[in-house]
Design an enzyme around this catalytic site. Sequence first.
Site, PDB file in Angstrom:
ATOM      1  N   HIS A   9       0.843  -1.198   0.000  1.00 49.94           N
ATOM      2  CA  HIS A   9       0.000   0.000   0.000  1.00 49.94           C
ATOM      3  C   HIS A   9       0.876   1.245   0.000  1.00 49.94           C
ATOM      4  CE1 HIS A   9       1.144  -0.164   4.217  1.00 49.94           C
ATOM      5  NE2 HIS A   9       0.762   1.100   4.326  1.00 49.94           N
ATOM      6  N   GLU A  55       8.811  11.426  22.412  1.00 49.48           N
ATOM      7  CA  GLU A  55       8.381  12.785  22.059  1.00 49.48           C
ATOM      8  C   GLU A  55       8.535  12.891  20.550  1.00 49.48           C
ATOM      9  OE1 GLU A  55      10.752  15.835  23.885  1.00 49.48           O
ATOM     10  OE2 GLU A  55      10.573  14.990  25.887  1.00 49.48           O
ATOM     11  N   HIS A  79       6.132  22.771  29.472  1.00 49.60           N
ATOM     12  CA  HIS A  79       5.688  21.510  30.078  1.00 49.60           C
ATOM     13  C   HIS A  79       6.830  20.798  30.777  1.00 49.60           C
ATOM     14  CE1 HIS A  79       6.874  20.736  25.906  1.00 49.60           C
ATOM     15  NE2 HIS A  79       7.203  19.506  26.250  1.00 49.60           N
TER      16      HIS A  79
HETATM   17 MN    MN Z   1       1.850   2.557   5.500  1.00 46.48          MN
HETATM   18 MN    MN Z   2       8.702  18.231  25.329  1.00 46.78          MN
END
Ligand code: MN
Ligand code: MN
Length: 391
Positions: free
Chosen positions: A103, A341, A327
């Site tokens: 795909h 992250e 944060h």
């Molecule tokens: Mn894919």
């Molecule tokens: Mn961060």
Amino acid sequence: MENQSRNQASKGNVPQPIRFDGAGATDNGPRDIMRDRENPDMLVPPITDSGLIPNLKFSFSDTHMQLNYGGWSREITIRELPIATTLAGVNMRLTPGGVRELHWHQQAEWSFMLLGRARITSVDQDGRNFIADVGPGDLWYFPPGIPHSIQGLDEGCEFLLVFDDGHFSDLNTLSISDWFAHTPKNVLSANFGVPESAFDRIPSEQVYIFQDSIPGSIESQKVQSPYGTIPLSFKHQLMAQASIKTSGGSVRIVDSSNFPISKTIAAALVEIEPGAMRELHWHPNNDEWQYYLSGQGRMTVFAGNGVARTFDYRAGDVGYVPFAFGHYIQNTGNESLWFLEMFKSDRFVDISLNQWMALTPHALVRDNLHVDSELLDALRKEKQPVVKNKE
Ligand code: MN
Ligand code: MN
């Protein structure tokens, strides 16, 4: 009555929305105590939390499971977490031999192998091919529009896929079986130069995931392209990369500087030891999309203008931080907290509050915050992404 309930709360049997200073009251009505236990900082927010921050958490456990012969998938897209516009995530399992079919899609695909091993294949616009095996801690990146497949090896596998568009859905990609099913047989016949009967048994609709036999060795599956192999590898071994060790954990950063093909997705794999925290910081490039791998923690996000909110996370949860919001993340458990992250960016970048203050005239910092030399002397000119108080 009220006192009685409070005493029950203090026994710790059932958490109650009562703060240490007495604010709040017992919740005796309909409630989901399991959820309340998982979200202690939503039930009793820190006293510094204030204002309106939209939801920044969604658990894969609250998503639709797509079950197929050969594996399963579930996803967190803008449908589940509306604020997450930059990235979408898919958690997928393939059985031994299970295949995510051939795909492609409009979005770039970045992936982290969680468990087991898989064989990935791809061919680029110049006919250069790529066939590789990936194991735990390995990444792959397929640029937008480049066709590919994934197949579970001997022990099967589970991985996290991340796409550089919050609207992406893995259930809405361009699949080879789907295109065959929606192309007239005479056109297929003309395209490939074989009789229409060659297509008598093609699937009548999109396959998505199917059970196949476990493939042979990578050598036995080798296909030689006259144009060679792709010049920039689609695979990167993140866990094999040296980590940045800090006083409270470790960080591994991967972006286009050390994984050149990954031009739209940057990531950091962060370990926070018990009692440690990811320092107060923000990112000057884009929103942050997080995936929690193990352990448990909490994140407080600061949005300016007196607004801050805390969320609790554990393995299998996705978190989000809007662009430039301050944060920090604390480990609230007794094992290491591991999470990713992720950013829609070619580079991982962050601004450390500590380093910013350390490299600013100290008299200015002192007079701005009314702090004394104890803090000013403790400031660090070098970044420490994960910190732990020495006690
Ligand atoms: Mn894919
Ligand atoms: Mn961060």
